[in-house]
Design an enzyme around this catalytic site. Structure first.
Site, PDB file in Angstrom:
ATOM      1  N   SER A 262      -1.347 -15.388 -34.177  1.00  0.00           N
ATOM      2  CA  SER A 262      -0.520 -16.332 -33.428  1.00  0.00           C
ATOM      3  C   SER A 262      -0.625 -17.719 -34.043  1.00  0.00           C
ATOM      4  O   SER A 262      -1.461 -17.974 -34.912  1.00  0.00           O
ATOM      5  CB  SER A 262      -0.986 -16.386 -31.976  1.00  0.00           C
ATOM      6  OG  SER A 262      -2.195 -17.118 -31.895  1.00  0.00           O
ATOM      7  N   LYS A 263       0.232 -18.590 -33.567  1.00  0.00           N
ATOM      8  CA  LYS A 263       0.214 -19.963 -34.044  1.00  0.00           C
ATOM      9  C   LYS A 263      -1.139 -20.612 -33.763  1.00  0.00           C
ATOM     10  O   LYS A 263      -1.637 -21.409 -34.544  1.00  0.00           O
ATOM     11  CB  LYS A 263       1.337 -20.728 -33.352  1.00  0.00           C
ATOM     12  CG  LYS A 263       1.377 -22.194 -33.720  1.00  0.00           C
ATOM     13  CD  LYS A 263       2.651 -22.846 -33.259  1.00  0.00           C
ATOM     14  CE  LYS A 263       2.421 -24.285 -32.813  1.00  0.00           C
ATOM     15  NZ  LYS A 263       1.371 -24.997 -33.522  1.00  0.00           N
ATOM     16  N   ARG A 264      -1.728 -20.224 -32.640  1.00  0.00           N
ATOM     17  CA  ARG A 264      -3.028 -20.799 -32.273  1.00  0.00           C
ATOM     18  C   ARG A 264      -4.118 -20.467 -33.293  1.00  0.00           C
ATOM     19  O   ARG A 264      -5.012 -21.266 -33.529  1.00  0.00           O
ATOM     20  CB  ARG A 264      -3.445 -20.363 -30.868  1.00  0.00           C
ATOM     21  CG  ARG A 264      -3.366 -21.520 -29.872  1.00  0.00           C
ATOM     22  CD  ARG A 264      -3.464 -21.058 -28.450  1.00  0.00           C
ATOM     23  NE  ARG A 264      -2.290 -20.279 -28.073  1.00  0.00           N
ATOM     24  CZ  ARG A 264      -2.323 -19.065 -27.550  1.00  0.00           C
ATOM     25  NH1 ARG A 264      -3.466 -18.455 -27.350  1.00  0.00           N
ATOM     26  NH2 ARG A 264      -1.212 -18.451 -27.221  1.00  0.00           N
ATOM     27  N   GLY A 266      -3.682 -20.217 -36.443  1.00  0.00           N
ATOM     28  CA  GLY A 266      -3.472 -21.159 -37.538  1.00  0.00           C
ATOM     29  C   GLY A 266      -4.086 -22.512 -37.215  1.00  0.00           C
ATOM     30  O   GLY A 266      -4.788 -23.102 -38.032  1.00  0.00           O
ATOM     31  N   ASP A 267      -3.849 -22.993 -35.995  1.00  0.00           N
ATOM     32  CA  ASP A 267      -4.399 -24.288 -35.584  1.00  0.00           C
ATOM     33  C   ASP A 267      -5.924 -24.251 -35.582  1.00  0.00           C
ATOM     34  O   ASP A 267      -6.599 -25.163 -36.040  1.00  0.00           O
ATOM     35  CB  ASP A 267      -3.911 -24.655 -34.165  1.00  0.00           C
ATOM     36  CG  ASP A 267      -2.389 -24.823 -34.133  1.00  0.00           C
ATOM     37  OD1 ASP A 267      -1.805 -25.049 -35.210  1.00  0.00           O
ATOM     38  OD2 ASP A 267      -1.808 -24.713 -33.037  1.00  0.00           O
TER      39      ASP A 267
END
Ligand code: GLU
Length: 505
Positions: A262-264, A266-267
């Site tokens: 998920s994008k999270r 990546g963060d």
């Protein structure tokens, strides 16, 4: 098997930035189409106006262009089946909605959101299907005159597919084999909404794949649960004979392997999950992209290609051309692929090494300018040749090579303490004399002469070379010392040594 030319499509919904998993889907479609001598379509599936995000379509097009994924037909290209944006194809779908209604394969439902909510509360696991539809407000339960009146008076409705329970529906998947599911667990999905006079994803997707003569549907695993419904729709519409082959690609998993990327993630772990930088038009939030982070498009392509597929040998560095030759859907894995972003960096490193030095230099030039450096491409190219094996990204070049463009202004304190000895100033003064007499400043020649001088005087090689490097570079890093001095030239080398003597003594 049909004799038809292979035709695939990439059919994103413009609901935000294209996720890296979507990029992989586009890539696999492209590789497959190219290999088969087929064609690839870009279709924009924008029938859900609630989820539409301005700028997303342009973002998708720019991303794929950057990566070298080309379309033969579609939005931005035109073609025999235009328009390729579903919102512009309203009239086309209406005909098929009417056909399904007329043949009793779908029905009109008037239930309001409130009524549906009440059912969900009253009945555990409520599902609009054969077991419940006869208690709802639809064209199966209301008298025809009432249905007509409701429509005539402008009451909003949806059209639902009528699914009969108790049948095994088989999806033949090129990656997963036969996947069979009971129709009893499917619900009567909404196919059309009168409110915006648009079909939902399911119907538009099937109608377009049929009309656009798509032969292979290659898409993410998240669409596998929709596939039985799609198989049914093909049958209802009388198109089973020309139904495309399905291939559902494995999920991209978190680097740790537990759950969907998920994008999270990546963060959290500091890597991009989008091809290009993306600014959310609503929140203004900026998400990093592979392009802006300094990845080469070839490296991203190579990295993504191997997430869920491999050529069956150990070869890892594969150009788009090689990928096109070797790719096969049958060799795609069924199980999810861990998103190993460290491997992504490794690919970028490899591609930088392969790339022409002049090309890297020209990518480095704008950064040099940003640091206020004016330099010529030829010099920068020679610098790149010396330091590129130390970098994963072009932007790391400055950190490795700034001293080629700027004399050190300060000297690293720790290094000075450790490397600048009592006799360093004296020895470097002598070294200046030695360098002054050298006419051919090529690396090897300078090295031979300097080393001979050190040896004949019985000096400590390490001590002198360390102080020498400190003077020229400002710290104890960088490529081979005499490669550096060759590039800097005699005058600049001597100037730096002199300055260090003045500053550090
Ligand atoms: N519009 C769908 C998406 O956003 C397409 C799924 C499919 O390829 O059928 O991914």
């Amino acid at each position: 098997m049909t004799q038809n030319k292979v035709r695939v499509r990439f059919a994103p919904s413009p609901t935000g930035a294209l996720h890296i998993g979507g990029v992989r889907t586009a890539l696999y479609n492209y590789l497959f189409a190219k290999q088969q001598g087929g064609e690839m379509i870009l279709r924009i599936e924008d029938t859900d106006s609630q989820r539409f995000v301005p700028g997303a379509e342009q973002y998708i097009i720019e991303s794929l262009q950057w990566l070298g994924i080309r379309f033969d037909e579609g939005v931005g290209h035109g073609g025999p089946h235009a328009p390729y944006r579903q919102s512009e194809r309203k009239e086309i779908y209406k005909k098929y909605v009417d056909y399904l209604l007329k043949n009793g394969l779908a029905y009109i439902a008037f239930d309001t959101p409130q009524e549906l909510e009440a059912q969900r509360k009253a009945i555990p696991n409520f599902q609009y299907d054969a077991s419940t539809r006869m208690q709802m407000r639809n064209s199966l339960t209301l008298p025809q005159t009432e249905v007509e009146e409701l429509i005539a008076s402008g009451t909003q409705y949806v059209v639902r597919i009528k699914i009969e329970p108790g049948e095994e529906i088989v999806v033949n998947d090129l990656i997963r084999g036969e996947v069979s599911i009971s129709s009893s667990i499917l619900d009567d999905k909404v196919l059309y909404k009168s409110a915006d006079q648009l079909p939902t994803y399911h119907l538009a997707n099937i109608v377009d794949d049929h009309l656009m003569e798509v032969t292979h549907v290659i898409r993410g695993e998240e669409w596998l649960p929709s596939a039985p419904l799609h198989v049914l729709l093909y049958r209802y519409l009388g198109w089973s004979d020309t139904m495309p082959r399905f291939a559902h690609l494995p999920l991209l998993l978190k680097p740790e392997g537990n759950g969907k990327l998920s994008k999270r993630d990546g963060d959290r772990l500091g890597f991009p999950v989008f091809p290009l930088e993306w600014k959310d038009p609503k929140t203004g939030e900026i998400s990093s992209g592979y392009r802006e982070s300094g990845y080469l498009p070839e490296a991203v392509v190579n990295f993504l290609a191997l997430l869920g597929w491999n050529p069956g040998n150990d070869q890892e560095i594969l150009s788009m051309e090689e990928l096109t030759q070797l790719f096969s859907l049958e060799k795609c894995s069924k199980s999810g692929a861990k998103f190993d972003y460290e491997k992504g960096k490794w690919f970028n490193h490899k591609y930088i090494q392969q790339k022409d030095n002049a090309e890297i230099a020209s990518l480095f030039m704008p950064q040099l300018e940003a640091y206020g450096i004016q330099s010529d491409l030829q010099y920068v190219t020679r610098v790149v040749a010396l330091v590129k094996e130390r970098i994963n990204f072009i932007k790391e070049l400055w950190g490795q090579a700034s001293f080629f463009f700027k004399a050190p202004e300060t000297y690293d304190e720790k290094t000075v303490k450790k490397r600048w000895k009592e006799d360093s100033a004296q020895r470097l003064s002598e070294l200046i004399g030695v360098l002054q007499d050298i006419t051919d400043f090529h690396s090897e020649n300078t090295e031979n002469i300097v080393k001979a001088w050190i040896e004949s005087n019985g000096y400590h090689l390490g001590n002198i070379m360390n102080a020498f490097r400190l003077a020229v570079v400002g710290e104890s890093k960088g490529p081979h010392m005499f490669d550096i001095t060759e590039l800097l030239g005699k005058e600049e080398t001597i100037r730096r040594i002199q300055k260090a003597i003045n500053t550090l003594s």
